[in-house]
Design a protein around this motif. Structure first.
Motif, PDB file in Angstrom:
ATOM      1  N   ALA A 288       0.839  -1.194   0.000  1.00  0.00           N
ATOM      2  CA  ALA A 288       0.000   0.000   0.000  1.00  0.00           C
ATOM      3  C   ALA A 288       0.873   1.243   0.000  1.00  0.00           C
ATOM      4  O   ALA A 288       1.990   1.250   0.510  1.00  0.00           O
ATOM      5  CB  ALA A 288      -0.918  -0.009   1.209  1.00  0.00           C
TER       6      ALA A 288
ATOM      7  N   ARG B 128       4.481   7.935  -5.475  1.00  0.00           N
ATOM      8  CA  ARG B 128       3.841   7.659  -4.196  1.00  0.00           C
ATOM      9  C   ARG B 128       4.844   7.061  -3.212  1.00  0.00           C
ATOM     10  O   ARG B 128       5.859   6.486  -3.600  1.00  0.00           O
ATOM     11  CB  ARG B 128       2.646   6.723  -4.401  1.00  0.00           C
ATOM     12  CG  ARG B 128       1.542   7.412  -5.219  1.00  0.00           C
ATOM     13  CD  ARG B 128       0.438   6.471  -5.548  1.00  0.00           C
ATOM     14  NE  ARG B 128      -0.366   6.111  -4.409  1.00  0.00           N
ATOM     15  CZ  ARG B 128      -1.496   6.734  -4.050  1.00  0.00           C
ATOM     16  NH1 ARG B 128      -1.915   7.776  -4.723  1.00  0.00           N
ATOM     17  NH2 ARG B 128      -2.193   6.309  -3.018  1.00  0.00           N
TER      18      ARG B 128
ATOM     19  N   TYR C 211     -13.215   8.229  -3.564  1.00  0.00           N
ATOM     20  CA  TYR C 211     -11.966   8.668  -4.183  1.00  0.00           C
ATOM     21  C   TYR C 211     -10.804   8.704  -3.196  1.00  0.00           C
ATOM     22  O   TYR C 211      -9.797   9.376  -3.423  1.00  0.00           O
ATOM     23  CB  TYR C 211     -12.166  10.047  -4.823  1.00  0.00           C
ATOM     24  CG  TYR C 211     -13.224  10.055  -5.894  1.00  0.00           C
ATOM     25  CD1 TYR C 211     -13.079   9.282  -7.052  1.00  0.00           C
ATOM     26  CD2 TYR C 211     -14.388  10.808  -5.750  1.00  0.00           C
ATOM     27  CE1 TYR C 211     -14.053   9.269  -8.031  1.00  0.00           C
ATOM     28  CE2 TYR C 211     -15.369  10.805  -6.721  1.00  0.00           C
ATOM     29  CZ  TYR C 211     -15.205  10.034  -7.868  1.00  0.00           C
ATOM     30  OH  TYR C 211     -16.175  10.014  -8.830  1.00  0.00           O
ATOM     31  N   HIS C 212     -10.921   7.947  -2.131  1.00  0.00           N
ATOM     32  CA  HIS C 212      -9.900   7.909  -1.095  1.00  0.00           C
ATOM     33  C   HIS C 212      -8.528   7.523  -1.641  1.00  0.00           C
ATOM     34  O   HIS C 212      -7.488   7.935  -1.116  1.00  0.00           O
ATOM     35  CB  HIS C 212     -10.335   6.911  -0.010  1.00  0.00           C
ATOM     36  CG  HIS C 212      -9.354   6.719   1.083  1.00  0.00           C
ATOM     37  ND1 HIS C 212      -8.492   5.640   1.155  1.00  0.00           N
ATOM     38  CD2 HIS C 212      -9.085   7.469   2.175  1.00  0.00           C
ATOM     39  CE1 HIS C 212      -7.745   5.733   2.227  1.00  0.00           C
ATOM     40  NE2 HIS C 212      -8.075   6.828   2.866  1.00  0.00           N
ATOM     41  N   SER C 213      -8.511   6.745  -2.713  1.00  0.00           N
ATOM     42  CA  SER C 213      -7.225   6.282  -3.267  1.00  0.00           C
ATOM     43  C   SER C 213      -6.364   7.431  -3.775  1.00  0.00           C
ATOM     44  O   SER C 213      -5.163   7.251  -4.000  1.00  0.00           O
ATOM     45  CB  SER C 213      -7.448   5.273  -4.388  1.00  0.00           C
ATOM     46  OG  SER C 213      -8.180   5.849  -5.442  1.00  0.00           O
TER      47      SER C 213
ATOM     48  N   ASP D 231      -4.006   4.179  -1.049  1.00  0.00           N
ATOM     49  CA  ASP D 231      -4.688   3.074  -1.720  1.00  0.00           C
ATOM     50  C   ASP D 231      -4.910   1.877  -0.803  1.00  0.00           C
ATOM     51  O   ASP D 231      -5.085   0.756  -1.266  1.00  0.00           O
ATOM     52  CB  ASP D 231      -3.926   2.655  -2.980  1.00  0.00           C
ATOM     53  CG  ASP D 231      -2.476   2.281  -2.719  1.00  0.00           C
ATOM     54  OD1 ASP D 231      -2.106   2.103  -1.541  1.00  0.00           O
ATOM     55  OD2 ASP D 231      -1.709   2.189  -3.693  1.00  0.00           O
ATOM     56  N   GLU D 232      -4.931   2.147   0.507  1.00  0.00           N
ATOM     57  CA  GLU D 232      -5.284   1.101   1.452  1.00  0.00           C
ATOM     58  C   GLU D 232      -6.811   1.084   1.606  1.00  0.00           C
ATOM     59  O   GLU D 232      -7.516   1.877   0.980  1.00  0.00           O
ATOM     60  CB  GLU D 232      -4.594   1.349   2.796  1.00  0.00           C
ATOM     61  CG  GLU D 232      -4.385   0.071   3.590  1.00  0.00           C
ATOM     62  CD  GLU D 232      -3.422   0.300   4.748  1.00  0.00           C
ATOM     63  OE1 GLU D 232      -2.692  -0.666   5.088  1.00  0.00           O
ATOM     64  OE2 GLU D 232      -3.396   1.383   5.292  1.00  0.00           O
TER      65      GLU D 232
ATOM     66  N   PRO E 229     -10.385   1.823   2.083  1.00  0.00           N
ATOM     67  CA  PRO E 229     -10.973   3.152   2.282  1.00  0.00           C
ATOM     68  C   PRO E 229     -11.922   3.185   3.464  1.00  0.00           C
ATOM     69  O   PRO E 229     -12.436   2.150   3.910  1.00  0.00           O
ATOM     70  CB  PRO E 229     -11.742   3.381   0.972  1.00  0.00           C
ATOM     71  CG  PRO E 229     -12.117   2.007   0.528  1.00  0.00           C
ATOM     72  CD  PRO E 229     -10.947   1.128   0.910  1.00  0.00           C
TER      73      PRO E 229
END
Length: 204
Positions: free
Chosen positions: A8, A49, A108-110, A114-115, A117
Protein backbone atom coordinates in the motif's frame (compact mmCIF):
# COMPACT_ATOMS: atom_id res chain seq x y z
CA UNK A 1 6.36 0.99 14.09
CA UNK A 2 3.61 -1.08 12.47
CA UNK A 3 4.86 -3.42 9.72
CA UNK A 4 2.42 -3.74 6.84
CA UNK A 5 2.20 -6.95 4.80
CA UNK A 6 1.43 -5.44 1.42
CA UNK A 7 2.56 -2.68 -0.89
CA UNK A 8 0.00 0.00 0.00
CA UNK A 9 1.12 3.53 -0.72
CA UNK A 10 0.19 7.14 0.01
CA UNK A 11 0.16 10.26 -2.10
CA UNK A 12 3.09 12.61 -1.43
CA UNK A 13 0.46 15.09 -0.24
CA UNK A 14 0.25 13.28 3.11
CA UNK A 15 3.95 13.43 4.02
CA UNK A 16 4.03 17.03 2.84
CA UNK A 17 1.18 17.89 5.21
CA UNK A 18 2.96 16.16 8.06
CA UNK A 19 6.23 17.97 7.37
CA UNK A 20 4.48 21.35 7.15
CA UNK A 21 3.02 20.77 10.57
CA UNK A 22 6.38 19.58 11.88
CA UNK A 23 8.13 22.69 10.60
CA UNK A 24 5.43 24.86 12.15
CA UNK A 25 6.14 23.45 15.61
CA UNK A 26 9.89 23.90 15.26
CA UNK A 27 11.06 20.45 14.15
CA UNK A 28 14.05 20.24 11.81
CA UNK A 29 12.32 18.51 8.91
CA UNK A 30 15.53 18.10 6.93
CA UNK A 31 17.01 16.10 9.76
CA UNK A 32 13.86 13.97 10.03
CA UNK A 33 13.90 13.18 6.30
CA UNK A 34 17.57 12.29 6.44
CA UNK A 35 16.92 10.04 9.44
CA UNK A 36 14.45 7.86 7.53
CA UNK A 37 16.12 8.14 4.11
CA UNK A 38 13.39 10.27 2.54
CA UNK A 39 14.67 12.14 -0.50
CA UNK A 40 13.38 15.47 -1.77
CA UNK A 41 12.41 13.90 -5.11
CA UNK A 42 9.72 11.77 -3.45
CA UNK A 43 8.09 14.84 -1.96
CA UNK A 44 8.37 17.04 -5.03
CA UNK A 45 7.14 14.55 -7.61
CA UNK A 46 3.34 14.51 -7.43
CA UNK A 47 3.24 11.20 -9.34
CA UNK A 48 5.65 9.30 -7.10
CA UNK A 49 3.84 7.66 -4.20
CA UNK A 50 5.38 6.70 -0.87
CA UNK A 51 5.07 3.27 0.68
CA UNK A 52 3.02 3.08 3.86
CA UNK A 53 6.04 1.62 5.64
CA UNK A 54 8.05 4.74 4.89
CA UNK A 55 5.15 7.01 5.81
CA UNK A 56 4.84 5.16 9.13
CA UNK A 57 8.56 5.75 9.69
CA UNK A 58 8.14 9.45 8.93
CA UNK A 59 5.15 9.68 11.26
CA UNK A 60 7.03 7.97 14.08
CA UNK A 61 10.11 10.18 13.64
CA UNK A 62 8.06 13.40 13.71
CA UNK A 63 5.92 12.27 16.65
CA UNK A 64 9.02 11.39 18.68
CA UNK A 65 10.49 14.85 18.16
CA UNK A 66 7.24 16.70 18.78
CA UNK A 67 7.26 15.95 22.51
CA UNK A 68 3.49 16.45 22.52
CA UNK A 69 1.20 14.01 24.38
CA UNK A 70 -1.59 14.97 21.96
CA UNK A 71 0.45 15.15 18.78
CA UNK A 72 -2.17 13.36 16.67
CA UNK A 73 -4.99 15.68 17.74
CA UNK A 74 -2.97 18.80 17.05
CA UNK A 75 -1.78 17.63 13.64
CA UNK A 76 -5.30 16.53 12.71
CA UNK A 77 -6.94 19.85 13.52
CA UNK A 78 -4.27 21.81 11.63
CA UNK A 79 -4.08 19.59 8.52
CA UNK A 80 -7.23 20.93 6.76
CA UNK A 81 -5.68 24.42 6.69
CA UNK A 82 -2.57 23.08 4.95
CA UNK A 83 -4.58 20.97 2.48
CA UNK A 84 -7.35 23.42 1.57
CA UNK A 85 -6.44 23.35 -2.14
CA UNK A 86 -6.32 19.58 -2.51
CA UNK A 87 -8.43 18.13 -5.33
CA UNK A 88 -10.31 15.77 -3.03
CA UNK A 89 -11.33 18.57 -0.66
CA UNK A 90 -12.37 20.69 -3.64
CA UNK A 91 -14.67 17.86 -4.74
CA UNK A 92 -16.16 17.64 -1.24
CA UNK A 93 -16.73 21.40 -0.97
CA UNK A 94 -18.75 21.34 -4.20
CA UNK A 95 -21.13 18.60 -3.05
CA UNK A 96 -24.75 19.46 -2.30
CA UNK A 97 -24.84 17.76 1.13
CA UNK A 98 -22.50 16.53 3.82
CA UNK A 99 -23.56 12.95 3.08
CA UNK A 100 -22.61 13.33 -0.57
CA UNK A 101 -19.26 14.89 0.40
CA UNK A 102 -18.38 12.01 2.71
CA UNK A 103 -19.49 9.46 0.11
CA UNK A 104 -17.24 11.11 -2.47
CA UNK A 105 -14.33 11.04 -0.06
CA UNK A 106 -14.80 7.31 0.51
CA UNK A 107 -15.08 6.70 -3.24
CA UNK A 108 -11.97 8.67 -4.18
CA UNK A 109 -9.90 7.91 -1.10
CA UNK A 110 -7.23 6.28 -3.27
CA UNK A 111 -6.15 9.78 -4.34
CA UNK A 112 -4.60 9.99 -0.87
CA UNK A 113 -3.96 6.36 0.01
CA UNK A 114 -4.69 3.07 -1.72
CA UNK A 115 -5.28 1.10 1.45
CA UNK A 116 -8.78 0.03 2.59
CA UNK A 117 -10.97 3.15 2.28
CA UNK A 118 -13.22 4.51 5.02
CA UNK A 119 -16.94 3.90 4.75
CA UNK A 120 -20.27 5.30 5.86
CA UNK A 121 -22.13 2.76 8.00
CA UNK A 122 -25.84 3.02 8.65
CA UNK A 123 -26.60 2.34 12.32
CA UNK A 124 -30.19 3.50 12.34
CA UNK A 125 -30.20 6.78 14.26
CA UNK A 126 -26.55 7.39 13.36
CA UNK A 127 -24.45 7.16 10.24
CA UNK A 128 -20.86 6.39 11.21
CA UNK A 129 -17.89 7.54 9.17
CA UNK A 130 -15.67 4.57 9.94
CA UNK A 131 -11.97 4.26 9.24
CA UNK A 132 -11.41 1.26 7.02
CA UNK A 133 -8.14 -0.02 8.45
CA UNK A 134 -6.49 -0.61 11.79
CA UNK A 135 -4.24 2.40 12.31
CA UNK A 136 -0.77 2.19 13.82
CA UNK A 137 -1.22 3.66 17.26
CA UNK A 138 -3.37 6.09 19.16
CA UNK A 139 -1.95 9.31 17.69
CA UNK A 140 -2.45 8.22 14.09
CA UNK A 141 -6.12 7.37 14.67
CA UNK A 142 -6.73 10.58 16.61
CA UNK A 143 -5.15 12.63 13.83
CA UNK A 144 -7.49 11.22 11.19
CA UNK A 145 -10.60 11.64 13.36
CA UNK A 146 -9.64 15.19 14.37
CA UNK A 147 -9.02 16.06 10.72
CA UNK A 148 -12.46 14.86 9.72
CA UNK A 149 -14.18 16.54 12.62
CA UNK A 150 -12.69 19.84 11.44
CA UNK A 151 -13.60 19.12 7.80
CA UNK A 152 -17.21 18.30 8.75
CA UNK A 153 -17.43 21.61 10.63
CA UNK A 154 -16.08 23.57 7.69
CA UNK A 155 -18.28 21.86 5.11
CA UNK A 156 -21.38 22.71 7.17
CA UNK A 157 -20.29 26.15 8.44
CA UNK A 158 -20.05 24.64 11.92
CA UNK A 159 -23.71 23.56 11.94
CA UNK A 160 -22.75 19.90 12.37
CA UNK A 161 -20.60 18.32 15.07
CA UNK A 162 -20.07 14.59 15.66
CA UNK A 163 -22.71 12.96 17.83
CA UNK A 164 -20.03 10.55 19.12
CA UNK A 165 -16.33 10.02 18.54
CA UNK A 166 -15.25 6.39 18.73
CA UNK A 167 -11.70 5.23 19.39
CA UNK A 168 -10.37 1.68 19.23
CA UNK A 169 -7.63 2.46 21.78
CA UNK A 170 -7.75 2.88 25.55
CA UNK A 171 -8.50 6.37 26.92
CA UNK A 172 -5.50 8.53 27.82
CA UNK A 173 -5.33 9.93 31.35
CA UNK A 174 -6.13 13.53 30.36
CA UNK A 175 -9.06 14.05 27.99
CA UNK A 176 -9.18 17.86 28.08
CA UNK A 177 -7.74 18.28 24.56
CA UNK A 178 -10.03 15.60 23.14
CA UNK A 179 -13.02 17.40 24.57
CA UNK A 180 -11.82 20.73 23.17
CA UNK A 181 -11.13 19.38 19.68
CA UNK A 182 -14.25 17.25 19.24
CA UNK A 183 -16.85 18.83 21.51
CA UNK A 184 -18.72 15.51 21.55
CA UNK A 185 -19.09 12.37 23.67
CA UNK A 186 -15.92 10.26 23.53
CA UNK A 187 -16.10 6.46 23.45
CA UNK A 188 -12.95 4.36 23.87
CA UNK A 189 -12.15 0.66 23.47
CA UNK A 190 -14.55 0.50 20.53
CA UNK A 191 -14.38 -2.12 17.73
CA UNK A 192 -13.39 0.55 15.19
CA UNK A 193 -12.41 4.20 14.97
CA UNK A 194 -15.09 6.51 13.63
CA UNK A 195 -17.25 9.61 13.82
CA UNK A 196 -20.95 9.05 14.47
CA UNK A 197 -23.20 11.65 12.86
CA UNK A 198 -26.94 12.20 13.19
CA UNK A 199 -28.65 10.87 10.07
CA UNK A 200 -30.33 14.22 9.50
CA UNK A 201 -26.94 15.94 9.53
CA UNK A 202 -25.97 14.19 6.28
CA UNK A 203 -28.63 16.24 4.50
CA UNK A 204 -26.96 19.49 5.57
Amino acid sequence: MMVRRHTASVSPDLPRLLLKHAAGIGIDTGQVCQQIGLGAATLQNSKERMSFDQFDALWEAVACQANDPNFGLHFGESAPSYSSGHLLLAVMVNCATLGEALERFCRYHSLLADETPPELRDEGHYCVFTLGVALPGRHYAEAVLAMFSVVVGRLTENRVRPAEVRFAHHPPVDLAEHQRVFGAPLLFDQPRNGLALERQALLT
